[in-house]
Design a protein around this motif. Sequence first.
Motif, PDB file in Angstrom:
ATOM      1  N   ASN A   1     -11.283   3.121  -0.476  1.00 47.04           N
ATOM      2  CA  ASN A   1     -11.410   2.430   0.806  1.00 47.04           C
ATOM      3  C   ASN A   1     -12.024   1.045   0.617  1.00 47.04           C
ATOM      4  O   ASN A   1     -12.384   0.647  -0.496  1.00 47.04           O
ATOM      5  CB  ASN A   1     -12.242   3.269   1.786  1.00 47.04           C
ATOM      6  N   LEU A   2     -12.155   0.332   1.725  1.00 44.00           N
ATOM      7  CA  LEU A   2     -12.665  -1.039   1.672  1.00 44.00           C
ATOM      8  C   LEU A   2     -14.151  -1.097   1.345  1.00 44.00           C
ATOM      9  O   LEU A   2     -14.634  -2.121   0.839  1.00 44.00           O
ATOM     10  CB  LEU A   2     -12.376  -1.749   3.003  1.00 44.00           C
TER      11      LEU A   2
ATOM     12  N   THR B   1      -7.359  -9.673  -4.996  1.00 42.33           N
ATOM     13  CA  THR B   1      -7.915 -10.374  -3.841  1.00 42.33           C
ATOM     14  C   THR B   1      -9.205 -11.128  -4.146  1.00 42.33           C
ATOM     15  O   THR B   1      -9.604 -11.999  -3.359  1.00 42.33           O
ATOM     16  CB  THR B   1      -8.172  -9.378  -2.692  1.00 42.33           C
TER      17      THR B   1
ATOM     18  N   GLY C   1      -3.546  -0.682  -3.267  1.00 47.38           N
ATOM     19  CA  GLY C   1      -4.031  -0.587  -1.902  1.00 47.38           C
ATOM     20  C   GLY C   1      -5.073   0.494  -1.714  1.00 47.38           C
ATOM     21  O   GLY C   1      -5.370   1.267  -2.626  1.00 47.38           O
TER      22      GLY C   1
ATOM     23  N   LEU D   1      -7.353   3.541   5.095  1.00 49.68           N
ATOM     24  CA  LEU D   1      -8.125   3.089   6.248  1.00 49.68           C
ATOM     25  C   LEU D   1      -8.291   4.268   7.199  1.00 49.68           C
ATOM     26  O   LEU D   1      -7.296   4.849   7.650  1.00 49.68           O
ATOM     27  CB  LEU D   1      -7.409   1.935   6.961  1.00 49.68           C
TER      28      LEU D   1
ATOM     29  N   ASN E   1      -3.092   4.268   2.221  1.00 43.91           N
ATOM     30  CA  ASN E   1      -2.549   2.998   1.739  1.00 43.91           C
ATOM     31  C   ASN E   1      -2.151   2.025   2.857  1.00 43.91           C
ATOM     32  O   ASN E   1      -1.180   1.273   2.713  1.00 43.91           O
ATOM     33  CB  ASN E   1      -1.330   3.254   0.832  1.00 43.91           C
ATOM     34  N   LEU E   2      -2.914   2.022   3.949  1.00 44.22           N
ATOM     35  CA  LEU E   2      -2.577   1.122   5.051  1.00 44.22           C
ATOM     36  C   LEU E   2      -2.969  -0.326   4.751  1.00 44.22           C
ATOM     37  O   LEU E   2      -2.460  -1.253   5.377  1.00 44.22           O
ATOM     38  CB  LEU E   2      -3.270   1.578   6.337  1.00 44.22           C
ATOM     39  N   VAL E   3      -3.876  -0.534   3.807  1.00 44.86           N
ATOM     40  CA  VAL E   3      -4.307  -1.885   3.441  1.00 44.86           C
ATOM     41  C   VAL E   3      -3.939  -2.110   1.977  1.00 44.86           C
ATOM     42  O   VAL E   3      -4.416  -1.391   1.097  1.00 44.86           O
ATOM     43  CB  VAL E   3      -5.835  -2.052   3.620  1.00 44.86           C
ATOM     44  N   GLY E   4      -3.090  -3.086   1.723  1.00 46.32           N
ATOM     45  CA  GLY E   4      -2.691  -3.290   0.333  1.00 46.32           C
ATOM     46  C   GLY E   4      -1.733  -4.448   0.156  1.00 46.32           C
ATOM     47  O   GLY E   4      -1.415  -5.180   1.094  1.00 46.32           O
TER      48      GLY E   4
ATOM     49  N   LYS F   1       2.940   3.973   7.534  1.00 45.74           N
ATOM     50  CA  LYS F   1       3.284   2.552   7.537  1.00 45.74           C
ATOM     51  C   LYS F   1       4.784   2.292   7.583  1.00 45.74           C
ATOM     52  O   LYS F   1       5.205   1.152   7.799  1.00 45.74           O
ATOM     53  CB  LYS F   1       2.665   1.855   6.314  1.00 45.74           C
TER      54      LYS F   1
END
Length: 338
Positions: free
Chosen positions: A65-66, A105, A132, A135, A140-143, A305
């Motif tokens: 996660n983030l 990133t 990714g 969330l 894998n919604l953020v990647g 997604k």
Amino acid sequence: MRVLTLNGTTGSCDIVLGDSIENLKSHCENQRIVVVTDENVRRVHGDKLDGMEMIEIGLGEENKNLVTVEKIYKKLLDLEIDKSTMMIGVGGGIVCDVTGFAASTYVRGLQFGFVPTTLLAQVDASIGGKNGVNLEGYKNLVGLIRQPRFCLCDFEMLKTLPPVELRCGMAEVIKHAAIGDEALFSYLEANVEKVLSLHRTSIEKIVHDSIVVKLTIVKKDELEKGERMKLNFGHTIGHAIEKTTQKKHGEAVAIGMVASANLSVARGMLQKKDAERLENLIKQFGLPTTIPAKDSLMEAIRKDKKKSGQKIKMALLEGIGKAKITEIELEAVVNDLC
């Protein structure tokens, strides 16, 4: 040792099959190296990483996660990392995903590579450039998509895996055979014991052939505009199962493949005998096949997604070794399954 190369729009990656982790530095061109790994890998393989700067992340999907990414950023800041540094993810799929995302990133992009330590990571998670994190538990919604410089697959590392992790990796091998290589599928049917005993020739073959299926697809559609969605066979339903149960990724994908094959039969695309053949192979490798109650899946599928409005694009089968992307009404996905 064999090398497969993926030349993509986001970079070029050499996939080195059969080399040793002890030769890791030779793939890094004398750059400063920062290794990202987890507690288990560090305990088993840490002696092979002596002298390298190391960042350790938590175990399990709950750490993909983030929050984990931010911890890595802060550590990189403390270490005064700049663009001359190469980050190396040494671990399973979670370590590779998080490392690739953080490297891509931080300071607008560090170079990075992978040493995948699990079968699942060697044949799938480290290959193709997808990086990714989850969330709120949704996969894998953020990647982003960016190729590592290399993936070093040391087959000797597979000998340290618990049996359940080896079986989970086989889910992705079976997936690749089901969507793109009937000959590999037949080989798996005939060599279950050899594969599970990590017979060297068998492991080299299934890892190589599985990666070739994935590379063939990714080379046509690196950024997942269409063809690459075939690699999601079993994953739309599998991710929903993973979200709503305690199943591991490979176990959830195994169930998702059975469900997707049944959906293919229900829609007149696949013969029932081929769906049964797939289910039997999954069972032979000790993976689950029972589909959970549909009510527990629908909310998670709605967060996928690949959803667009009230429809979702799914990879279904037209035969063993032949997949097709099909757009389906969301309600029909679950109703046709159960």
